[in-house]
Enzyme design. Structure first.
Site, PDB file in Angstrom:
ATOM      1  N   LYS A 112      68.786  55.123 -42.578  1.00 44.27           N
ATOM      2  CA  LYS A 112      70.558  55.820 -42.533  1.00 44.27           C
ATOM      3  C   LYS A 112      71.404  55.082 -42.294  1.00 44.27           C
ATOM      4  CE  LYS A 112      69.113  60.286 -39.989  1.00 44.27           C
ATOM      5  NZ  LYS A 112      66.976  59.774 -39.693  1.00 44.27           N
TER       6      LYS A 112
HETATM    7  C1  LIG Z   1      66.038  61.134 -40.080  1.00 45.24           C
HETATM    8  C2  LIG Z   1      65.133  59.983 -40.483  1.00 45.24           C
HETATM    9  C3  LIG Z   1      64.105  60.997 -41.165  1.00 45.24           C
HETATM   10  C4  LIG Z   1      64.279  61.996 -41.809  1.00 45.24           C
HETATM   11  O1  LIG Z   1      65.299  62.358 -42.243  1.00 45.24           O
HETATM   12  P1  LIG Z   1      66.343  63.738 -43.006  1.00 45.24           P
HETATM   13  O2  LIG Z   1      67.013  63.482 -44.035  1.00 45.24           O
HETATM   14  O3  LIG Z   1      66.604  64.298 -41.336  1.00 45.24           O
HETATM   15  O4  LIG Z   1      65.488  64.682 -44.221  1.00 45.24           O
HETATM   16  C5  LIG Z   1      62.979  60.516 -41.605  1.00 45.24           C
HETATM   17  N1  LIG Z   1      62.417  59.103 -40.631  1.00 45.24           N
HETATM   18  C6  LIG Z   1      63.006  58.704 -40.056  1.00 45.24           C
HETATM   19  C7  LIG Z   1      63.052  57.264 -39.772  1.00 45.24           C
HETATM   20  C8  LIG Z   1      64.359  58.963 -40.247  1.00 45.24           C
HETATM   21  O5  LIG Z   1      65.406  58.303 -39.181  1.00 45.24           O
END
Ligand SMILES: *Cc1c(COP(=O)(O)O)cnc(C)c1O
Length: 461
Positions: A112
């Protein structure tokens, strides 16, 4: 470049406006009216370039005149300079035709950071031009909130409030949210689960008086600017393995469908992606939807990959919009039906989705076994989310190189990793003192009025 809502009844916006707005006023999500194409030669020309330069070339056509060319390059440079790896998104090999894309070298150790660091820079730059201030409110099951705190702390024109479910995020995630010292970022520990947090944020956006009064903006994964930032690493990884001359496949551990939707956009732009594989944990609404055509909620079962513990996948609406021939009224009707627990996907739309995505699910036991096995056979320490991806990817290996997205650093989920592997993954040196820093947070009730009052009071200071 114009952006339209998946529900067809909100104003058409430019990039800057879509970024600031987040959720469209008709409840829909913004998508580009037309997805820009990259030619074979343009994609080939990305090979070997620094990550920031690839980001510039891939994202530029989507940005329109929101930022100038030089300005945008500076924003990209600022966004990624805090990453702990020169490649930003390095690839490592797991097996003969299986690669892992490490997306966890950012400041909060999860993918993210790629989107959040950039959206922080872009929002601040856009606001500074007019002197306006905004209030960002987000809900998190852990990783979004910590990435947002890290990206927005100290920015002059933004106040950030993050709602997280009290007692239901990992210690590392919580500390990443509660230890920033800057006065413009606020961690709110709410009574309830993630869906409650998300519901209160939605309520705030649907209260137009409040929304306009505090100039509310969102940075949850439905924000188009976040999806766009994630398109970049599909290109950087694919060209490293010989695209566009050689196609590649991707497997993506999925929760809200944001990360994998970015892969879908990369493919629409012209990147030759053969398989795009959805990997879910035991919260498998997406896997069930692709296999059965029934998009139905089933409650949330807490798992060892908590960032994928979702009831519904908000960004899936964007895929549905295309699957239903970009008919906003049809999508709006489906989302209305969703309030009663789900809907059946039409035959035509289901066929399009099955041609576009493969899918698989990974149980808790399989997640642990994959962590153990990957470590024993490659020395790679997987976080539980990445392990879900690796397991599902192994069921889809073929002639084409498979790239699994590693979405978080194992040290972010040390208990689950230690249980599977016997050793506790260490935090990288640059955050080794995380557990010594003082924490700062506010406990709040699951009460819309009280939350709104608290936010108004804090931003008046
Ligand atoms: C947010 C997140 C996901 C999922 O991502 P999406 O974009 O919601 O599909 C998977 N793994 C981790 C570690 C995350 O922080």
């Amino acid at each position: 470049m114009r952006y339209i809502s998946t529900r067809g009844a909100a104003p058409v916006l430019n990039f800057g406006e879509a970024m600031m707005t987040g959720l469209a006023r008709d409840g829909g999500l913004y998508v580009p009216e037309v997805v820009p194409q990259m030619t074979h030669a343009e994609i080939a020309g990305l090979a070997g370039l620094p990550y920031e330069e690839i980001a510039y070339r891939v994202m530029r056509p989507f940005i329109g005149d929101t930022f100038g060319d030089v300005e945008f390059k500076v924003l990209l440079s600022n966004a990624y300079k805090g990453f702990g790896h020169a490649a930003r998104a390095p690839l490592v090999q797991l097996g003969p035709n299986h690669f892992l894309l490490e997306l966890f070298h950012g400041p909060t150790l999860a993918f993210k950071d790629f989107a959040m660091q950039l959206i922080g820079q872009m929002m601040q730059a856009a606001l500074a031009k007019t002197g306006a201030r905004i209030t960002i409110v987000g809900a998190t099951s852990g990783d979004t909130g910590s990435a947002a705190m890290e990206a927005f702390r100290g920015l002059a024109n933004v106040d950030l409030f993050i709602l997280y479910p009290h007692g239901r995020v990992s210690d590392v995630q919580r500390r990443q949210m509660t230890t920033p010292v800057e006065a413009n970022v606020h961690a709110l520990a709410m009574d309830g689960d993630f869906d409650d947090c998300q519901a209160r944020v939605k309520d705030m956006f649907n209260d137009f008086d409040f929304r306009d009064g505090v100039r509310l903006a969102g940075v949850n994964s439905i924000n188009w600017a976040r999806v766009l930032a994630q398109v970049v690493y599909y290109f950087s990884a694919a060209v490293s393995l010989g695209a566009p001359a050689r196609p590649v496949s991707f497997t993506v551990p999925t929760g809200n469908f944001g990360d994998i939707f970015a892969g879908y956009i990369a493919r629409k732009m012209g990147l030759p992606i053969e398989q795009l594989v959805i990997a879910t944990n035991q919260n498998d609404i997406l896997d069930r939807a692709i296999k059965s055509g029934e998009y139905k909620t089933n409650g949330v079962k807490p798992s060892i990959s908590p960032s994928m513990d979702i009831q519904v996948s908000s960004n899936f609406e964007r895929a549905l919009f295309d699957a239903y021939g970009r008919d906003g009224a049809a999508v709006a009707a489906l989302m209305e039906e969703m309030k009663t627990g789900g809907f059946s996907i039409s035959q035509g739309a289901l066929q399009m989705l099955r041609e576009t995505f493969a899918s698989g699910r990974c149980s808790e036991e399989e997640t642990r076994a994959t962590i153990t096995h990957a470590y024993a056979t490659t020395g790679e320490v997987l976080c539980p989310h990445s392990a879900v991806g690796v397991k599902v990817a192994e069921e889809h290996l073929g002639q084409v190189p498979m790239i699994t997205l590693a979405t978080a650093h194992p040290a972010k989920f040390p208990d689950a990793v230690e249980a599977a592997m016997g050793t506790r993954p260490a935090l990288p040196d640059r955050m080794a003192d995380l557990f010594d820093r003082p924490e700062r947070m506010t406990r709040v009730a699951n009460d819309l009025g009280a939350l709104q009052a608290l936010i108004r009071e804090r931003i008046a200071l």
